[in-house]
Design an enzyme around this catalytic site. Sequence first.
Site, PDB file in Angstrom:
ATOM      1  N   SER A 104       0.794  -1.224   0.000  1.00 49.03           N
ATOM      2  CA  SER A 104       0.000   0.000   0.000  1.00 49.03           C
ATOM      3  C   SER A 104       0.829   1.277   0.000  1.00 49.03           C
ATOM      4  CB  SER A 104      -0.940   0.000   1.201  1.00 49.03           C
ATOM      5  OG  SER A 104      -0.202  -0.080   2.394  1.00 49.03           O
ATOM      6  N   LYS A 135     -12.169  -1.298   1.664  1.00 52.90           N
ATOM      7  CA  LYS A 135     -11.458  -0.455   0.696  1.00 52.90           C
ATOM      8  C   LYS A 135     -12.326  -0.318  -0.573  1.00 52.90           C
ATOM      9  CE  LYS A 135      -7.103  -0.840   2.920  1.00 52.90           C
ATOM     10  NZ  LYS A 135      -6.353  -1.918   3.568  1.00 52.90           N
ATOM     11  N   HIS A 158      -5.708  -4.400  -1.136  1.00 52.18           N
ATOM     12  CA  HIS A 158      -5.679  -3.307  -2.117  1.00 52.18           C
ATOM     13  C   HIS A 158      -5.798  -3.822  -3.557  1.00 52.18           C
ATOM     14  CE1 HIS A 158      -4.866   0.320   0.275  1.00 52.18           C
ATOM     15  NE2 HIS A 158      -4.208  -0.490   1.100  1.00 52.18           N
TER      16      HIS A 158
END
Length: 395
Positions: free
Chosen positions: A183, A242, A211
């Site tokens: 990330s 996310k 992610h």
Amino acid sequence: MVEAKLSWITEEIQALEESGLMINLRVIDSPPGAWMTVDGNEVLNLCTNNYLGLAGDPRLKQAAQAAVEAYGVGPTAVRSIAGTLSLHIELEKTVAAFKGVEDALYVQAGFVANQAAIPPLVGREDVIFSDQLNHASIIDGARLSRAKIVVYAHTDAADLEAKVKEFLPQYRRGLIVTDGVFSMDGDIAPLDEIYAVAEAYGLMTMVDDAHGEGVLGKGGRGIVDHFGLHGKFDVEIGTFSKAFGVVGGVVAGKKLIVDYLRQKARPFLFSNAVTAADTAACLAAVKVLSESTDLVDRLWENTETFKSGMQALGFDVGQSATPITPVMLGDVKLAKTFSRRLFDEGVFAMALGFPTVPKGEARIRVMVSAALSNDDLTFGLEKFARIGKELNVIS
Ligand SMILES: *Cc1c(COP(=O)(O)O)cnc(C)c1O
């Protein structure tokens, strides 16, 4: 007056302040989206993980509202006693189908998913091979297992293999665990090479795709899909907080393992089930992505526009292979000043410095989102250009 036994905390906090590491919370007062009200200012949001803009999507909001009416606000039991709603099961089936895995276990958060998955698979007699830059939740999950932790050089399958050769013979069994997308830099793990090492030495494999889901692979099906490794990785950790825009975590993968975790995973057994509203919103998010690739396509278009725009301005945007865009500045004070000046000008983008990233590699991290319009991207690029010149980062 601070009590004597607690005065050490005052000293610790002072040390954080002096080293510039004190975290100051910014407070949001608006719906999530391209523009947000942050500490009372309306700013362009280049900061959150709302990759697809789903956090404010009407379809998710409606699903959450309907679930509150149908199920109330809290399950009031752990999953294994009386907290499993039909919605939980439906979400697990739907997300497993979306990711192309046999089964999935829905837990309270991505952070928790690592604690749920790692300790049941390895113990004191075992060894975990862990990428040097793995997420804190992987590190904590690994520590909880009490297995030996061997760290290999970042995304380096050759170093991984050398470490496996050296350490595996001393232990009962081994697990390789890696972030899918890292990330801080937006780079990705070489899953194909890691899988080859795992196969050669008979190791279990786990990838944390927090992610990558909603971002990589066909229509956002994640990093395993990106590499075409369906059925090869034993466990895929995921988060609904996310790209999916809600909250919650998932342990997906082989049915044998997921079934075993339903018996053994401590967050599943000892912490309350996720609320109906959150679960229904997660389900709506997975359905949106199952039906169309539009949002994911838009995310990648915006990523291309922003990155190429920044490069044309002369910024160093690192080696990212994803919408995570590090704007490399080097000096931590410069990065903080840059972020503050952007905020004055109506752009919310976070400065990251040591220890989150290595010393001398401070940066502004921009999170590109499908929620950004072309005008928003232009506005953001203009502000970066202005502050970049003001602070002599670009000419
Ligand atoms: C964000 C993140 C998590 C935590 O997910 P939450 O759902 O916010 O708890 C776990 N692992 C990785 C790799 C992450 O990036």
